[in-house]
Every structure is written in C-alpha cells, then in structure tokens.
Design an enzyme around this catalytic site. Structure first.
Site, PDB file in Angstrom:
ATOM      1  N   HIS A 233       0.816  -1.205   0.000  1.00 11.20           N
ATOM      2  CA  HIS A 233       0.000   0.000   0.000  1.00 11.20           C
ATOM      3  C   HIS A 233       0.860   1.270   0.000  1.00 11.20           C
ATOM      4  O   HIS A 233       0.345   2.380   0.120  1.00 11.20           O
ATOM      5  CB  HIS A 233      -0.905  -0.023   1.241  1.00 11.20           C
ATOM      6  CG  HIS A 233      -2.025   0.953   1.207  1.00 11.20           C
ATOM      7  ND1 HIS A 233      -2.211   1.910   2.176  1.00 11.20           N
ATOM      8  CD2 HIS A 233      -3.030   1.144   0.324  1.00 11.20           C
ATOM      9  CE1 HIS A 233      -3.283   2.630   1.900  1.00 11.20           C
ATOM     10  NE2 HIS A 233      -3.788   2.198   0.783  1.00 11.20           N
ATOM     11  N   LYS A 235       3.460   4.383  -1.202  1.00  8.46           N
ATOM     12  CA  LYS A 235       3.685   5.301  -2.322  1.00  8.46           C
ATOM     13  C   LYS A 235       5.054   5.944  -2.104  1.00  8.46           C
ATOM     14  O   LYS A 235       5.211   6.782  -1.210  1.00  8.46           O
ATOM     15  CB  LYS A 235       2.614   6.398  -2.383  1.00  8.46           C
ATOM     16  CG  LYS A 235       1.190   5.885  -2.646  1.00  8.46           C
ATOM     17  CD  LYS A 235       0.449   5.602  -1.373  1.00  8.46           C
ATOM     18  CE  LYS A 235      -0.978   5.151  -1.644  1.00  8.46           C
ATOM     19  NZ  LYS A 235      -1.622   4.589  -0.478  1.00  8.46           N
ATOM     20  N   ASP A 240      17.717  10.044  -7.471  1.00  4.70           N
ATOM     21  CA  ASP A 240      19.150  10.330  -7.300  1.00  4.70           C
ATOM     22  C   ASP A 240      19.612  10.256  -5.849  1.00  4.70           C
ATOM     23  O   ASP A 240      20.683  10.775  -5.512  1.00  4.70           O
ATOM     24  CB  ASP A 240      19.500  11.709  -7.874  1.00  4.70           C
ATOM     25  CG  ASP A 240      19.341  11.764  -9.386  1.00  4.70           C
ATOM     26  OD1 ASP A 240      19.365  10.687 -10.017  1.00  4.70           O
ATOM     27  OD2 ASP A 240      19.189  12.885  -9.927  1.00  4.70           O
ATOM     28  N   HIS A 410      -9.041  11.773   1.916  1.00  2.45           N
ATOM     29  CA  HIS A 410      -8.222  10.567   1.868  1.00  2.45           C
ATOM     30  C   HIS A 410      -6.901  10.762   2.607  1.00  2.45           C
ATOM     31  O   HIS A 410      -6.075   9.856   2.688  1.00  2.45           O
ATOM     32  CB  HIS A 410      -7.962  10.214   0.389  1.00  2.45           C
ATOM     33  CG  HIS A 410      -7.360   8.870   0.165  1.00  2.45           C
ATOM     34  ND1 HIS A 410      -6.033   8.693  -0.178  1.00  2.45           N
ATOM     35  CD2 HIS A 410      -7.896   7.629   0.235  1.00  2.45           C
ATOM     36  CE1 HIS A 410      -5.788   7.402  -0.328  1.00  2.45           C
ATOM     37  NE2 HIS A 410      -6.885   6.727  -0.081  1.00  2.45           N
ATOM     38  N   LYS A 412      -4.101  10.947   5.373  1.00  5.66           N
ATOM     39  CA  LYS A 412      -3.822  10.116   6.551  1.00  5.66           C
ATOM     40  C   LYS A 412      -2.766  10.850   7.379  1.00  5.66           C
ATOM     41  O   LYS A 412      -1.562  10.610   7.218  1.00  5.66           O
ATOM     42  CB  LYS A 412      -3.344   8.740   6.103  1.00  5.66           C
ATOM     43  CG  LYS A 412      -4.268   8.083   5.060  1.00  5.66           C
ATOM     44  CD  LYS A 412      -3.533   7.009   4.282  1.00  5.66           C
ATOM     45  CE  LYS A 412      -4.182   6.707   2.956  1.00  5.66           C
ATOM     46  NZ  LYS A 412      -5.540   6.288   3.000  1.00  5.66           N
ATOM     47  N   ASP A 417       0.149  17.984  19.449  1.00  2.00           N
ATOM     48  CA  ASP A 417       0.573  19.274  19.988  1.00  2.00           C
ATOM     49  C   ASP A 417       1.100  20.146  18.845  1.00  2.00           C
ATOM     50  O   ASP A 417       0.462  20.241  17.805  1.00  2.00           O
ATOM     51  CB  ASP A 417       1.615  19.076  21.098  1.00  2.00           C
ATOM     52  CG  ASP A 417       1.036  18.288  22.276  1.00  2.00           C
ATOM     53  OD1 ASP A 417      -0.176  18.402  22.526  1.00  2.00           O
ATOM     54  OD2 ASP A 417       1.794  17.541  22.929  1.00  2.00           O
TER      55      ASP A 417
END
Length: 492
Positions: A233, A235, A240, A410, A412, A417
């Site tokens: 899941h 990404k 470089d 979507h 997450k 604080d």
C-alpha cells in the site's frame, strides 16, 4: 458373486455420497476452526470467523481462505523480514554514535515525544535523521507538478513504488518522462502492486522496452489467495538519492480537482530532502530485493549525505506482515500517549481496534483536545457504516468528530501538539496495522507541524461538527445498519 452384486444393487449410493460429503465438510470445518485457534489471533477476530463458519459455512470457508489466513509466518515473508533486519543492523552499526547523540538532542527539543523515536530505534525499524527539509503537498494539484519536475531533473536513478498507478493522463505523462530519462541513461526501477494497479501491461511493456526494471509486487495470478491480503500500500519515489516523495496520494488523475471529476479528493503528500531520503531509499531497496532477488549498491550515489544542515528531526516507520511488531499501529499509539494538549487526526478509514479506541478515549477523558476528521461519504458502504458505529463511544468520551463534506478526504495525517506529526499511507484499521505493507513519515518539527495545522484548520471550514444529540437522533434503521456492518469489522 451373486450375493456381492445384489448388495451393490441394494446400496443407496446417493446416501453414501451424502454421508461422505458431510463428513468431509465437518472435517474441513474442524480443521479450519482448529487452525484459527492455534494461530492465537485476536479472540474477537477469531470469534468473528468462527461464527461466520457456523452460520454460513461455505461463505465462511471462502472468506477465511482469501482474507483470514495468517500468512505472516510464511517462509517468503519470514525470509524477507530476516534479510531486512540484517540490512537495518548494518546501517545502524555504521551510524550508532551519531544516532545516539541525535536522540539526546531530540529529547531536549521535544521532551517525552522522543520516546516514539526511541521505540523505533530499539526495534530496528527506523534510524533518526536530522538534516532534512520537508514540504507539505496538498492534493494532486501540488504533488504531480512537483513530482514531474523532480523526475525531469533526474541524473542517475529513479525509484518508484506504488499501490495504484493508473493508466490515465497522469500515469501516461509520468511514463513519458521515465522513458525520456531512460533514453538519457538514467536507471529506472519501478514496483507496482498487482492488485491495486489495473491494465499495467502496456505501461510495463513500454518501460521494459527502454531498459527499465519493472516488477509486480506479489503477483495475483501467482498467489491468488493473497489477492486481498498482504498488499503493498506504499507510495514511494526516490530520485538520485537526493529527493523523495511519500504520503497518501496515488498516481491517479482523480486526485486532481480540476472540475473533471465527480468527487473532490482531499489528500496530503510530502516532498523530502536530506538524510531522511536514505531511509526512504532503504525501504525501496528492501521491496526491490524481495521482488527482483537482486539489489543495487549500498553506497553513493544511491545513498548520500545531505548537502545542507538543518534541524528537522525525522523518522520513517515501515510496517508489514514481515514485521515482528505492528509498528505503524504502535507508533500511532505511542504518539497518542505522549500528547500533552492536542491530538488532531485525519483519516478516510476509521475502524479502530480496542487498543486505538481506548487510547483516544483515555486521551479525551484526561482533558486533551482530541479531534477526528472523517469523510461524510466514504467509498465503501460497509467500511463507512462500520466506522460510524464507533462514533458514539468516541463522542461519549469527549472526542470531537467532524465530517468532511466538500468531497472525500483521503489524507492520513496525525498532529500531536505543535511539534510532532505523522503523514503516510496508514489507515486506522487492522488491514493497515497487520496485513498491508505501509509507510509513514514521523516529523518532530514545528514548521512542518504548523503547515499541517493550517491545512487541518482549512479542512474544518468544509466540515461539520457532530454532536451527541444529533448523532443520537438518527433513525433506528441507520443505527441498525451501522451495528450490522460493525459485526464485519474483525474481517475488514
């Protein structure tokens, strides 16, 4: 001879076949139930599967076979985890004095929040870095131009790892850039999840024809029983060894809010520079080695030191079925526990287990300001209603819950604080905690946290606060649907 033939004629073979079938089903049922018990899994989840087997045996067997089996101890994942731990240990031994000194500095800067980093260090899941820059990217409108600019400037290598890489205007534009860079001699390594990505044949063919290395993570046709579990899941982009990208945004044009899509997609991504990119590269290296059985040099220019000095302390937490501990979940729980005043969470899939539910409730009951931003309309009927079943106990404990109404949120993110934030791919459910390969960035930096705070405040302008009275006044039918879908939460 005559007697045997007579007996055979008189035998009711239909009855015999029925008896044998029933015995085989019972043995299968007993075997599955025994396996569930021997796995020592969460008793609530185990009871969910057993009840499903009792009341709907055939469906129960199918659901357990495809969704329920605990394959984390399979040789393939055990071996991957062992090799990954060896690699992390090698990396750690080279940097031990430096990391220990950074831990002292972090403690002075963020006090008890350093315990999150200490836990990750002690379990060999992350090595704290300091010389970093992080830029918050809101939605595809900011991510895709930044990614494409960075890709065009690549000089040595491009590494990509994606759950969803759509064959659309965005995906094709990225592939065009990759082919352009391949022609210029840049190395390209590309990993995609075989379940999350559809119609990848033409893309993989084009990339391979120009010299790219392309791999499907856990191919569905090879391991069909894994088609719902143990997905990659993540990404990740590393260019470089200097610049990295990760967060919640897949490579898909629906994340661009240009008026062409029916739903407004709100998501958050990060652009990273500095020593933390080595950690991102290390995680890609582990996935690449798992898929290809090959590796690339554990040296420059794949790994390099930051060319600047900064004070942005950063950890990376990567978790999956190859991990001994559910590190994404434990990092989130630790962050909640060390919060002093405020906890702000944005997540599209809120199906908390008992640990997370209790942690949030206790934080609110202790007088901390706990805010939870959820989508008003989700992209899954069962998940949406199952999530709604947890709202009442959260409201009762004093948690503030907002429904995002502008579209589908979507993102997450978690903000603790004013000096700790988590941004990544992790949903607040058992699938992300235990089954999927996930990744998240933990930042102990006031400037980055301020950017995320501003984004959260802006999102609240398009959200509605849910009150205990309004939630209590919902129809009995709505409450029943929520309760019914909650029964499936051990399986979601």
């Amino acid at each position: 001879m005559f007697t045997i033939l007579s007996l055979l004629k008189e035998t009711n073979w239909h009855l015999v076949i029925k008896i044998i079938s029933i015995v085989l089903v019972l043995l299968s049922f007993i075997g599955v139930v025994g396996t569930i018990l021997l796995e020592n899994r969460n008793p609530i989840k185990a009871m969910g599967y057993i009840l499903l087997l009792i009341f709907v045996p055939l469906l129960g067997l199918i659901v357990y076979y495809y969704l329920g089996r605990d394959l984390r101890k399979r040789k393939r994942f055990t071996l991957k985890g062992t090799r990954d731990e060896t690699l992390m240990l090698r990396y750690w031994e080279n940097k031990r004095p430096e990391i220990e000194q950074m831990q002292v500095e972090l403690r002075q800067q963020v006090a008890s929040k350093q315990e999150v980093s200490a836990m990750l260090l002690n379990t060999m899941h992350s090595l704290l870095t300091k010389n970093n820059r992080a830029k918050v990217l809101i939605n595809g409108e900011q991510k895709f131009p930044a990614v494409m600019d960075a890709l065009r400037n690549a000089e040595h290598h491009i590494h990509m790892e994606y759950y969803i890489f759509a064959v659309d205007s965005i995906g094709n534009a990225v592939v065009d850039i990759l082919i352009e860079k391949l022609k210029a001699g840049v190395e390209v390594r590309f990993i995609y999840d075989d379940l999350g990505c559809d119609h990848m044949g033409p893309i993989t063919k084009r990339l391979k024809e120009h010299g790219a290395e392309v791999y499907a993570f856990s191919p569905v046709l090879v391991d069909f029983y894994l088609n719902a579990n143990y997905r990659n899941h993540r990404k990740i982009i590393v260019i470089d060894g200097k610049i990295g990208f990760t967060g919640g945004i897949n490579m898909d044009e629906r994340y661009i809010n240009n008026g062409h899509n029916e739903v407004y997609w709100r998501d958050t991504h990060l652009q990273l520079e500095g020593d933390v990119v080595n950690q991102l590269q290390l995680q890609f290296m582990m996935s690449y080695r798992y898929c290809s059985k090959e590796s690339f040099p554990f040296a420059f220019p794949y790994f390099r030191r930051a060319e600047f000095t900064a004070n942005c302390f950063t950890d990376i937490v990567a978790s999956g079925p190859d991990s001994q501990w559910p590190m994404a979940m434990q990092s989130i729980l630790m962050a909640i526990n060390v919060a002093r005043r405020r906890i702000r969470i944005s997540n599209p899939y809120f199906i908390p287990n008992e640990q997370l539910l209790s942690a949030l409730q206790m934080a609110a009951l202790a007088g901390k300001d706990v805010e939870l931003l959820l989508p008003k309309r989700g992209d899954s009927f069962f998940v949406q209603h199952a999530a709604q079943s947890f709202i009442k106990p959260m409201l009762d404990a004093g948690v503030k819950i907002y429904f995002y109404e502008k579209g589908f949120i979507h993102a997450k993110t978690m903000i603790i604080d004013d000096n700790l934030a988590i941004v990544g791919t992790v949903n607040l459910d058992n699938r992300s905690f235990y089954l999927n390969f996930e990744i998240a960035i933990i930042m102990y930096d006031r400037l980055v946290v301020k950017e995320l705070q501003d984004a959260f405040e802006k999102d609240l302008e398009d959200a509605t606060l849910i009150t205990r009275r309004s939630w209590k006044n919902r129809s009995l039918f709505e409450k029943f649907i929520d309760a019914l879908c909650r029964l499936l939460t051990p399986l979601l």
